[in-house]
Design a protein around this motif. Structure first.
Motif, mmCIF file in Angstrom:
data_model
loop_
_atom_site.group_PDB
_atom_site.id
_atom_site.type_symbol
_atom_site.label_atom_id
_atom_site.label_comp_id
_atom_site.label_asym_id
_atom_site.label_seq_id
_atom_site.Cartn_x
_atom_site.Cartn_y
_atom_site.Cartn_z
ATOM 1 N N TYR A 237 0.830 -1.203 0.000
ATOM 2 C CA TYR A 237 0.000 0.000 0.000
ATOM 3 C C TYR A 237 0.870 1.260 0.000
ATOM 4 C CZ TYR A 237 -4.194 -2.736 1.250
ATOM 5 O OH TYR A 237 -5.249 -3.604 1.263
ATOM 6 N N LEU A 238 1.918 1.225 0.829
ATOM 7 C CA LEU A 238 2.826 2.370 0.896
ATOM 8 C C LEU A 238 3.482 2.630 -0.448
ATOM 9 C CD1 LEU A 238 4.856 2.317 4.230
ATOM 10 C CD2 LEU A 238 3.477 4.189 3.314
ATOM 11 N N PHE A 239 3.913 1.542 -1.110
ATOM 12 C CA PHE A 239 4.555 1.682 -2.419
ATOM 13 C C PHE A 239 3.611 2.371 -3.405
ATOM 14 C CE2 PHE A 239 5.331 0.111 -6.735
ATOM 15 C CZ PHE A 239 6.659 0.466 -6.909
ATOM 16 N N PHE A 240 2.360 1.915 -3.450
ATOM 17 C CA PHE A 240 1.388 2.500 -4.372
ATOM 18 C C PHE A 240 1.038 3.936 -3.980
ATOM 19 C CE2 PHE A 240 0.254 -2.037 -5.339
ATOM 20 C CZ PHE A 240 0.623 -1.991 -6.676
ATOM 21 N N PHE A 241 0.991 4.206 -2.671
ATOM 22 C CA PHE A 241 0.721 5.561 -2.194
ATOM 23 C C PHE A 241 1.818 6.513 -2.648
ATOM 24 C CE2 PHE A 241 1.432 8.730 1.248
ATOM 25 C CZ PHE A 241 0.299 9.499 1.031
ATOM 26 N N PHE A 242 3.063 6.094 -2.488
ATOM 27 C CA PHE A 242 4.187 6.927 -2.925
ATOM 28 C C PHE A 242 4.184 7.072 -4.455
ATOM 29 C CE2 PHE A 242 6.605 5.414 1.060
ATOM 30 C CZ PHE A 242 6.110 6.478 1.794
ATOM 31 N N LYS A 243 3.817 5.997 -5.137
ATOM 32 C CA LYS A 243 3.756 6.048 -6.603
ATOM 33 C C LYS A 243 2.724 7.070 -7.052
ATOM 34 C CE LYS A 243 4.896 4.544 -10.710
ATOM 35 N NZ LYS A 243 6.256 4.777 -11.237
ATOM 36 N N ARG A 244 1.607 7.080 -6.372
ATOM 37 C CA ARG A 244 0.548 8.040 -6.712
ATOM 38 C C ARG A 244 1.064 9.471 -6.581
ATOM 39 N NH1 ARG A 244 -4.879 7.318 -8.658
ATOM 40 N NH2 ARG A 244 -5.865 9.325 -8.431
ATOM 41 N N ILE A 245 1.795 9.748 -5.518
ATOM 42 C CA ILE A 245 2.333 11.093 -5.290
ATOM 43 C C ILE A 245 3.342 11.472 -6.365
ATOM 44 C CG2 ILE A 245 3.740 12.504 -3.740
ATOM 45 C CD1 ILE A 245 2.526 10.930 -1.410
ATOM 46 N N THR A 246 4.296 10.574 -6.631
ATOM 47 C CA THR A 246 5.370 10.909 -7.583
ATOM 48 C C THR A 246 4.856 11.004 -9.016
ATOM 49 O OG1 THR A 246 6.016 8.557 -7.738
ATOM 50 C CG2 THR A 246 7.189 9.927 -6.136
ATOM 51 N N LYS A 308 13.230 3.985 1.173
ATOM 52 C CA LYS A 308 13.599 3.394 -0.122
ATOM 53 C C LYS A 308 12.374 3.165 -1.010
ATOM 54 C CE LYS A 308 16.721 -0.021 -2.154
ATOM 55 N NZ LYS A 308 17.699 0.989 -2.631
ATOM 56 N N LEU A 309 11.248 2.793 -0.409
ATOM 57 C CA LEU A 309 10.014 2.667 -1.193
ATOM 58 C C LEU A 309 9.663 3.997 -1.856
ATOM 59 C CD1 LEU A 309 7.736 0.491 1.141
ATOM 60 C CD2 LEU A 309 8.712 -0.194 -1.063
ATOM 61 N N ASN A 313 10.367 5.309 -6.224
ATOM 62 C CA ASN A 313 9.369 5.996 -7.049
ATOM 63 C C ASN A 313 9.841 7.380 -7.466
ATOM 64 O OD1 ASN A 313 7.082 4.182 -7.331
ATOM 65 N ND2 ASN A 313 6.891 4.326 -5.112
ATOM 66 N N ILE A 314 10.548 8.073 -6.565
ATOM 67 C CA ILE A 314 11.099 9.385 -6.920
ATOM 68 C C ILE A 314 12.076 9.250 -8.076
ATOM 69 C CG2 ILE A 314 12.657 11.217 -6.134
ATOM 70 C CD1 ILE A 314 11.372 11.002 -3.374
ATOM 71 N N CYS A 315 12.967 8.279 -7.988
ATOM 72 C CA CYS A 315 13.961 8.085 -9.055
ATOM 73 C C CYS A 315 13.283 7.814 -10.392
ATOM 74 C CB CYS A 315 14.893 6.925 -8.687
ATOM 75 S SG CYS A 315 16.091 7.303 -7.386
#
Length: 408
Positions: A237-246, A308-309, A313-315
């Motif tokens: 969930y965290l990975f997808f949440f960060f992906k949504r932001i980036t 890192k998660l 996504n930032i990278c």
């Protein structure tokens, strides 16, 4: 008789193509490692500068931004490459050399990505070009791009069955290729992996990670698989949440390629200065975490994993593009080590369940997930890993966390 001869010749060509794929992958990774060695070991030993990491990463982001401004936003993510090949049977090969350099630069400057995205694009383009040249085998040559992708994934992750299963496993119906095509897939994967292993041994390089040892534990402790799997899914969930932001930020800054590259490099440098383990793919840092987890501590392991998660996504969305498999595996192992200390259970068991659930939730392919993670975890944990992978697929990701790409 003619068909038998043609089939035999085509199998030979497929084996030869697989060997070339293995050579390309080995050369790519060798150049990458030489670049990393020079930039992160040799130069720091010659130059004493407290802001070295920030300066190198920011300068690297600037160079990548300038390069992308000239050549385009490559490499494409693995899901895009797989989708293009699955839909059209082809992948463009006019910009293969641009993709190679675009894939190498972020890896050398320490971006939190893996090499699979860039390599799959290069190999798919090469295989499409070869297929265009083998017009006499028109029916079979249309499969070469897909076969090349399988060989690439099987070689990068040193897991032939993952290379075979990942491109064909689906959320809907998984359809196995016909027997004749399976022969071609396996031939290419094994010949590619064989050349890769041979060249590594010839040069004294490391072939792959060794599977962790698991000595067993009390039967009642296996019940911890349930909360551990849920924790891995929360990581997803965290990975997808960060992906949504980036992704949202990337869409707003889409035209500002150079600025995005500089920002990505700067954030990478800041993270790497305070948390060095968040840099690079994480493949070679896994053993460090397993050996020093107690010294790192529960809180810091979780901070590293969450950072890192986000950083991966930032990278990817600032232009420092690459794959996300190895970074996510590394994050799962960090969280797993933290949970093993919190619950007082075997660290390998904890890492296997958490990592499988985390990777499985982002990939949504249980069989491919387990086959991928067999390079890290022992075979005797496969049943519990299958449970975690199945749970990760069955428990849905909230729609508001998904980007358009992941909703498809």
């Amino acid at each position: 008789m003619k068909n038998v001869k043609n089939n035999a010749i085509f199998v030979f060509y497929t084996a030869l193509l697989g060997m070339i794929v293995g050579l390309i992958i080995w050369t790519f990774l060798k150049i990458m490692n030489l670049g990393i060695e020079f930039l992160w070991n040799y130069l720091p030993s010659q130059i004493s500068f407290p802001f070295y990491t920030v300066c190198v990463c920011t300068a690297g982001g600037l160079i990548i931004g300038l390069w992308k401004k000239k050549t385009g936003d490559y490499p494409e993510e693995l899901t895009v490459v797989l989708g293009t090949v699955k839909k059209t049977g082809r992948y463009p090969y006019t910009n293969v050399f641009s993709i190679i350099l675009s894939a190498l630069l972020p890896l050398i400057i320490g971006a939190s990505i893996g090499p699979e995205a860039g390599l799959t694009g290069v190999i798919a383009g090469l295989c499409t070009w070869v297929g265009d040249k083998l017009k006499r085998y028109k029916k079979e040559s249309d499969e070469l791009a897909a076969i090349g992708l399988s060989a690439t994934l099987g070689t990068i992750f040193r897991s032939p069955m993952f290379g075979f299963m990942e491109p064909i496993e689906s959320d809907k119906d998984t359809v196995l290729p016909k027997t004749s095509k399976i022969v071609l897939y396996i031939t290419a994967i094994l010949s590619s992996l064989g050349v890769f292993i041979f060249l590594n041994r010839l040069t004294g390089s490391s072939v792959s990670m060794e599977a962790m040892a698991f000595n067993g534990m009390q039967p009642v402790q296996y019940l911890y698989a349930i909360p551990l799997a849920l924790i891995g899914i929360v990581g997803g969930y965290l990975f997808f949440f960060f992906k949504r932001i980036t992704v949202t930020l990337e869409s707003k800054l889409k035209k500002f390629v150079i600025i995005r590259g500089v920002c990505g490099g700067l954030l990478l440098g800041i993270s790497g200065t305070f948390l060095p383990l968040t840099m690079f793919s994480g493949e070679h840092q896994i053993s460090i975490v397993m050996e020093t987890a107690k010294n790192i501590g529960i809180v810091m392991l979780l901070v590293i994993a969450v950072t890192k998660l986000l950083l991966t996504n930032i990278c990817i969305d600032t232009g420092l593009k690459g794959g996300h498999f190895f970074p996510i595996i590394f994050c799962g192992i960090c969280i797993g080590c933290a949970m093993s200390m919190l619950f007082g259970i075997d660290p390998v068991f904890s890492c296997a369940v958490v990592t499988t659930a985390l990777v499985g939730h982002t990939l949504k392919k249980p069989m491919a997930t387990v086959l991928l993670l067999m390079i890290v975890f022992p075979i005797r944990l496969i049943p519990i890993m299958l449970f975690a992978a199945a749970a990760a697929k069955l428990i849905p990701t909230p729609g508001f966390l998904l980007t358009e790409e992941h909703e498809k």
